[in-house]
Design an enzyme around this catalytic site. Structure first.
Site, short mmCIF file in Angstrom:
data_model
loop_
_atom_site.label_atom_id
_atom_site.label_comp_id
_atom_site.label_asym_id
_atom_site.label_seq_id
_atom_site.Cartn_x
_atom_site.Cartn_y
_atom_site.Cartn_z
N SER A 1 8.44 3.65 -0.78
CA SER A 1 7.21 3.02 -1.25
C SER A 1 7.05 3.20 -2.76
O SER A 1 6.70 2.27 -3.48
CB SER A 1 6.02 3.63 -0.52
OG SER A 1 4.85 2.93 -0.82
N SER B 1 0.85 -1.19 0.00
CA SER B 1 0.00 0.00 0.00
C SER B 1 0.88 1.24 0.00
O SER B 1 1.96 1.25 0.61
CB SER B 1 -0.96 0.00 1.20
OG SER B 1 -2.00 0.92 0.96
N GLU B 2 0.41 2.28 -0.70
CA GLU B 2 1.26 3.43 -1.01
C GLU B 2 1.82 4.14 0.21
O GLU B 2 2.88 4.76 0.15
CB GLU B 2 0.47 4.48 -1.82
CG GLU B 2 -0.02 4.02 -3.17
CD GLU B 2 -1.44 3.48 -3.10
OE1 GLU B 2 -1.66 2.48 -2.36
OE2 GLU B 2 -2.32 4.00 -3.78
N ASN B 3 1.08 4.09 1.33
CA ASN B 3 1.52 4.85 2.50
C ASN B 3 2.71 4.23 3.21
O ASN B 3 3.14 4.74 4.25
CB ASN B 3 0.36 5.06 3.48
CG ASN B 3 -0.28 3.75 3.92
OD1 ASN B 3 -0.43 2.83 3.12
ND2 ASN B 3 -0.65 3.67 5.17
N GLY B 4 3.27 3.13 2.67
CA GLY B 4 4.53 2.63 3.21
C GLY B 4 4.43 1.32 3.93
O GLY B 4 4.94 1.17 5.05
#
Lengths: 228, 218
Positions: free
Chosen positions: B89, B47-50
């Site tokens: 990310s 997921s993009e938020n890390g």
């Protein structure tokens, strides 16, 4: 090594009107709500904010938007804050959008002391408007500029007095990048340990990037799980 | 879209995930695919938020306030989870380390162009991570209703909305059909139960290639 801890009032009082402030967080995790709320209380104006998102209505930087303290927001996505979308559409707030990873990389580039980078990301989109495009190694690339800030607000889980920081879970997100990109970094932390009690290998943001440390006595309810 | 056809569509999309894959599920319908992945299938969700190694969605009373996915859902950690910053990310995305992304769409053109982030004057929240995911993931599949709420085909000859990325889409899953995007254009691969080929042709604003043999249904 010196102790960088200071009161929240003194830390935020460094910020003048018109400052460019990079603020960590992606949604609730990692958003420095206490520093933001102190900035609302002190009322500095004409601010330029750099933040991944605009939080949600009545949370985080939305208080700064509603209070009329923000001139411009540099961000990747504001879809969870209808107030920010409305202010943009009503031309009250200037918004500059970057693709999310490009926003991160522009900050990292500034933080690494570099002067820009090349990428084909977004070359076929509206986000390429106004950017220089060059042909490089047979590919059309955008020249992306570094994104620097005067100040950063970051939220860490744990720190030592020198400002070595450790983030929790997905609260890391943009925080290390905001810290690197700013000239003057204010970190709010949930707990501090004695010098020497952090495991050096586990530190996310090294202390030399941090200028001041605000130790939070208690977390306000904004830090809690949001039930939508 | 009836809940029945929606469920069959999500189930069908879940078959795209294979052992060993690293996968990003877009916000909305794609995120629901997570509920149909077999528990013992070793896939790594990003997921993009890390975070890589995203676990299942947690109820609020079990949620960790510091652990969300990019859509804001509270998720769990699993053995093998890693956390990292937003630059890392997206380095993972741009470097081509993700095998598959499943995204939503406003329009998909017959050449694989995708528009899914802006409707001028109506929907302008910013691109988030969509551009990089669409442009840089190895395989991009779209999961969407075949038509918009006004009954207009989302599958078109040419996108009229601003692009997310050009020529990026490999396959489209809708409530009516599964379509592949090939060098020669759109190829009908599968069809929803209860529909015939003409229904799909009538609902689509772009030419379709129809195989001569029987089409599987989902």
């Amino acid at each position: 090594m010196i102790d960088k801890s200071i009161s929240i009032k003194e830390a935020v009082a460094h910020i003048p009107d018109g400052a460019v402030i990079a603020i960590g967080g992606f949604g609730v995790p990692g958003t420095p709500f206490c520093l933001i709320n102190e900035l609302v209380r002190q009322g500095q104006k004409e601010l330029v904010l750099i933040k991944n998102d605009a939080n949600e209505v009545n949370m985080g930087i939305d208080h700064l938007l509603q209070n009329g303290q923000v001139k411009k927001l540099i961000t990747s996505h504001i879809g969870l804050n209808q107030n920010a979308v409305k202010m943009m559409n009503d031309n009250i707030l200037e918004i500059e959008f970057s693709a999310q990873g490009i926003l991160a990389e522009r900050l990292r580039t500034a933080g690494a002391g570099l002067d820009g980078f090349l990428t084909d990301v977004g070359v076929d989109t509206k986000l390429s408007e106004g950017k220089a495009i060059i042909e490089f190694q047979g590919k059309k690339c955008l020249i992306e500029q570094p994104l620097k800030a005067d100040f950063a607000f970051v939220h860490a889980h744990r720190a030592d007095p020198f400002g070595n920081l450790i983030y929790a879970g997905t609260a890391q997100n943009f925080n290390p990048l905001m810290a690197m990109a700013a000239d003057y970094v204010i970190a709010e932390v949930e707990e501090t340990v004695c010098m020497g009690d952090l495991v050096p290998e586990t530190i996310h943001t090294p202390g030399p990037f941090v200028d001041q440390l605000v130790i939070l006595d208690e977390l306000t309810e904004e830090y809690n799980v949001v039930q939508r | 879209m009836s809940s029945n056809v929606k469920e069959r569509m999500i189930q069908r999309v879940a078959c795209e995930l294979k052992a060993g894959m690293k996968v990003n599920l877009g916000i909305g319908l794609p995120t629901q695919v997570i509920n149909y992945i077999p528990k013992d299938l070793p896939v790594c969700l990003h997921s993009e938020n890390g975070i890589s190694g995203v676990g299942h969605i947690l109820p609020y009373d079990e949620a960790d306030r510091n652990l969300i996915d990019a859509g804001g859902g509270y998720v769990s950690r699993i053995p093998g989870t890693a956390f990292f910053d937003s630059a890392v990310s997206f380095a993972m995305v741009r470097r081509g380390r993700l095998d598959l992304t499943i995204l939503g769409a406003f329009q998909i053109a017959q050449n694989g162009d995708l528009a899914n982030w802006i409707i001028p004057g109506l929907f302008t929240p910013g691109a988030g991570g969509a551009i990089e995911l669409a442009q840089k993931t190895q395989r991009v599949i779209i999961m969407t209703t075949h038509q918009d709420k006004h009954g207009r085909s989302k599958i078109v000859k040419e996108c009229t909305l601003p692009l997310t990325a050009s020529g990026c889409v490999n396959r489209i899953y809708t409530d009516m059909a599964v379509l592949d995007i090939c060098a020669q254009g759109l190829v009908l691969k599968e069809i929803a139960q209860g529909l015939n080929v003409q229904d799909v042709i009538d609902a689509t604003d772009a030419p379709l290639q129809i195989p001569t043999d029987n089409l599987p249904t989902f």
